[in-house]
Write a protein that holds these residues in place. Sequence first.
Motif, PDB file in Angstrom:
ATOM      1  N   GLU A 179     110.880  -1.971 -19.158  1.00  0.00           N
ATOM      2  CA  GLU A 179     109.826  -2.767 -18.531  1.00  0.00           C
ATOM      3  C   GLU A 179     108.490  -2.647 -19.251  1.00  0.00           C
ATOM      4  OE1 GLU A 179     111.214  -2.816 -13.825  1.00  0.00           O
ATOM      5  OE2 GLU A 179     109.715  -1.359 -14.494  1.00  0.00           O
ATOM      6  N   LEU A 180     108.187  -1.449 -19.742  1.00  0.00           N
ATOM      7  CA  LEU A 180     106.855  -1.189 -20.289  1.00  0.00           C
ATOM      8  C   LEU A 180     106.781  -1.297 -21.802  1.00  0.00           C
ATOM      9  CD1 LEU A 180     105.807   1.795 -17.999  1.00  0.00           C
ATOM     10  CD2 LEU A 180     105.348  -0.652 -17.705  1.00  0.00           C
ATOM     11  N   ALA A 181     107.913  -1.473 -22.473  1.00  0.00           N
ATOM     12  CA  ALA A 181     107.888  -1.607 -23.934  1.00  0.00           C
ATOM     13  C   ALA A 181     106.990  -2.751 -24.398  1.00  0.00           C
ATOM     14  CB  ALA A 181     109.312  -1.773 -24.464  1.00  0.00           C
ATOM     15  N   PRO A 182     106.994  -3.920 -23.724  1.00  0.00           N
ATOM     16  CA  PRO A 182     106.093  -4.985 -24.177  1.00  0.00           C
ATOM     17  C   PRO A 182     104.617  -4.628 -24.064  1.00  0.00           C
ATOM     18  CG  PRO A 182     107.844  -5.886 -22.796  1.00  0.00           C
ATOM     19  CD  PRO A 182     107.902  -4.398 -22.665  1.00  0.00           C
ATOM     20  N   ARG A 183     104.293  -3.612 -23.267  1.00  0.00           N
ATOM     21  CA  ARG A 183     102.897  -3.189 -23.130  1.00  0.00           C
ATOM     22  C   ARG A 183     102.560  -2.042 -24.086  1.00  0.00           C
ATOM     23  NH1 ARG A 183     101.310  -3.273 -16.756  1.00  0.00           N
ATOM     24  NH2 ARG A 183      99.258  -2.931 -17.731  1.00  0.00           N
ATOM     25  N   GLY A 184     103.518  -1.656 -24.919  1.00  0.00           N
ATOM     26  CA  GLY A 184     103.273  -0.598 -25.892  1.00  0.00           C
ATOM     27  C   GLY A 184     103.330   0.797 -25.307  1.00  0.00           C
ATOM     28  N   ILE A 185     103.929   0.965 -24.124  1.00  0.00           N
ATOM     29  CA  ILE A 185     104.020   2.261 -23.453  1.00  0.00           C
ATOM     30  C   ILE A 185     105.435   2.799 -23.601  1.00  0.00           C
ATOM     31  CG2 ILE A 185     103.821   3.483 -21.244  1.00  0.00           C
ATOM     32  CD1 ILE A 185     101.889   1.231 -20.354  1.00  0.00           C
ATOM     33  N   ARG A 186     105.541   4.025 -24.079  1.00  0.00           N
ATOM     34  CA  ARG A 186     106.849   4.685 -24.152  1.00  0.00           C
ATOM     35  C   ARG A 186     107.083   5.517 -22.896  1.00  0.00           C
ATOM     36  NH1 ARG A 186     108.183   8.527 -27.632  1.00  0.00           N
ATOM     37  NH2 ARG A 186     106.071   9.274 -28.043  1.00  0.00           N
TER      38      ARG A 186
ATOM     39  N   CYS B 259      99.458   3.496 -11.346  1.00  0.00           N
ATOM     40  CA  CYS B 259      97.996   3.537 -11.443  1.00  0.00           C
ATOM     41  C   CYS B 259      97.528   3.729 -12.883  1.00  0.00           C
ATOM     42  CB  CYS B 259      97.444   4.680 -10.584  1.00  0.00           C
ATOM     43  SG  CYS B 259      97.420   4.333  -8.813  1.00  0.00           S
ATOM     44  N   ALA B 260      98.366   4.369 -13.698  1.00  0.00           N
ATOM     45  CA  ALA B 260      97.959   4.728 -15.060  1.00  0.00           C
ATOM     46  C   ALA B 260      98.299   3.669 -16.099  1.00  0.00           C
ATOM     47  CB  ALA B 260      98.617   6.050 -15.456  1.00  0.00           C
ATOM     48  N   LEU B 261      98.907   2.559 -15.707  1.00  0.00           N
ATOM     49  CA  LEU B 261      99.431   1.615 -16.693  1.00  0.00           C
ATOM     50  C   LEU B 261      98.356   1.036 -17.608  1.00  0.00           C
ATOM     51  CD1 LEU B 261     102.155  -0.366 -14.716  1.00  0.00           C
ATOM     52  CD2 LEU B 261     102.460   1.503 -16.355  1.00  0.00           C
ATOM     53  N   ASP B 262      97.233   0.632 -17.066  1.00  0.00           N
ATOM     54  CA  ASP B 262      96.224  -0.014 -17.913  1.00  0.00           C
ATOM     55  C   ASP B 262      95.679   0.928 -18.981  1.00  0.00           C
ATOM     56  OD1 ASP B 262      96.565  -2.434 -16.668  1.00  0.00           O
ATOM     57  OD2 ASP B 262      94.812  -2.224 -15.359  1.00  0.00           O
TER      58      ASP B 262
ATOM     59  N   PHE C 215      87.677  12.298 -20.104  1.00  0.00           N
ATOM     60  CA  PHE C 215      88.117  12.171 -21.495  1.00  0.00           C
ATOM     61  C   PHE C 215      87.933  10.768 -22.076  1.00  0.00           C
ATOM     62  CE2 PHE C 215      91.204  15.249 -19.484  1.00  0.00           C
ATOM     63  CZ  PHE C 215      90.531  16.388 -19.882  1.00  0.00           C
ATOM     64  N   GLY C 216      87.700   9.775 -21.234  1.00  0.00           N
ATOM     65  CA  GLY C 216      87.503   8.427 -21.725  1.00  0.00           C
ATOM     66  C   GLY C 216      88.768   7.672 -22.065  1.00  0.00           C
ATOM     67  N   ALA C 217      89.926   8.304 -21.868  1.00  0.00           N
ATOM     68  CA  ALA C 217      91.197   7.670 -22.221  1.00  0.00           C
ATOM     69  C   ALA C 217      92.318   8.418 -21.507  1.00  0.00           C
ATOM     70  CB  ALA C 217      91.419   7.689 -23.728  1.00  0.00           C
TER      71      ALA C 217
ATOM     72  N   LEU D  86      97.116   3.598 -20.179  1.00  0.00           N
ATOM     73  CA  LEU D  86      98.220   3.921 -21.080  1.00  0.00           C
ATOM     74  C   LEU D  86      98.477   2.775 -22.051  1.00  0.00           C
ATOM     75  CD1 LEU D  86     100.719   5.660 -18.627  1.00  0.00           C
ATOM     76  CD2 LEU D  86      99.572   6.740 -20.577  1.00  0.00           C
ATOM     77  N   GLU D  87      98.337   1.561 -21.569  1.00  0.00           N
ATOM     78  CA  GLU D  87      98.510   0.411 -22.466  1.00  0.00           C
ATOM     79  C   GLU D  87      97.419   0.386 -23.530  1.00  0.00           C
ATOM     80  OE1 GLU D  87      99.111  -4.448 -22.305  1.00  0.00           O
ATOM     81  OE2 GLU D  87      98.571  -3.345 -20.476  1.00  0.00           O
ATOM     82  N   ARG D  88      96.195   0.685 -23.134  1.00  0.00           N
ATOM     83  CA  ARG D  88      95.093   0.678 -24.108  1.00  0.00           C
ATOM     84  C   ARG D  88      95.308   1.709 -25.213  1.00  0.00           C
ATOM     85  NH1 ARG D  88      91.962  -0.148 -19.324  1.00  0.00           N
ATOM     86  NH2 ARG D  88      91.397   2.066 -19.202  1.00  0.00           N
ATOM     87  N   SER D  89      95.920   2.838 -24.867  1.00  0.00           N
ATOM     88  CA  SER D  89      96.099   3.905 -25.854  1.00  0.00           C
ATOM     89  C   SER D  89      97.460   3.869 -26.550  1.00  0.00           C
ATOM     90  CB  SER D  89      95.927   5.272 -25.176  1.00  0.00           C
ATOM     91  OG  SER D  89      96.989   5.515 -24.266  1.00  0.00           O
ATOM     92  N   GLY D  90      98.342   2.957 -26.114  1.00  0.00           N
ATOM     93  CA  GLY D  90      99.705   3.023 -26.630  1.00  0.00           C
ATOM     94  C   GLY D  90     100.352   4.323 -26.222  1.00  0.00           C
ATOM     95  N   GLY D  91     100.221   4.666 -24.939  1.00  0.00           N
ATOM     96  CA  GLY D  91     100.544   6.002 -24.457  1.00  0.00           C
ATOM     97  C   GLY D  91     102.002   6.243 -24.109  1.00  0.00           C
TER      98      GLY D  91
END
Length: 255
Positions: free
Chosen positions: A173-180, A124-127, A81-83, A129-134
């Motif tokens: 922890e993940l809010a600063p990375r834009g992940i909910r 493993c999925a953090l990067d 899917f590319g994302a 998820l951060e790119r997509s605001g996931g």
Amino acid sequence: MTTPSEHTGPRAVVVTGGGTGIGRATAHAFAARGAGVLVVGRTERSLAETAAGHDTIRTLAGDLTEPDVPRLVVETALREFGALDVLVNNAAVAAYQSMGAIDPAQAEQQIRTNLLAPILLTQCALDPLERSGGTVVNLSTAGALGMRSWPGCGPYGATKAGLDFLTRTWSVELAPRGIRVVGVAPGVVDTGTGVRSGMSEEEYAGFLARMGSSTPAGRVGDPAEIAWWITELTRPEARYATGLVLPVDGALSLT
């Protein structure tokens, strides 16, 4: 803080435990919204049944407790899917045993599947998820909310209570990375899991009847009802909601 990409809806979703029950219903609900969905599970046949008739669903058979599988899941989603926009940590196993009769191997399997696997897969999925605001969605259980006890189901309930704690902790922890990070805590849902956990068909039917009669809503839940809440919590309009664990249980946990 990372600025999320502008998606009108989730483009790429991973659903673990996607071969049956809530996982299958969740995969279908996301696919109906046009998302690409990777369903992960241990049984190829059940995954194929989930994907049948859905052009945007892909499958990956693997045991998430194996060291290399979390990485493989993320790599497969990115290749297909590319994302990665949504990760649904749904896979779980249960055993019904009271203290004094707990099988060590079964207890370890529950901890590894229900608690350790979501930790390692999410990491493993953090990067991507951060790119997509996931969004990460953790599936726990209303039976382990608050100060409730669950005689006969201690290890399972403990893993799910632990997952709720992770939902709250990761959301900070993940809010600063834009992940909910959000959680859904289903009540008793007719997924067939009782039979897969060792009940006979008759025992499982009796269990559902008893729980339905003791639930204020007067019935047990349907997997599609849980899937609806999962998809709603991952919509862009829900982006201010993070750290919550939502009971969807016909008010059973309030009794």
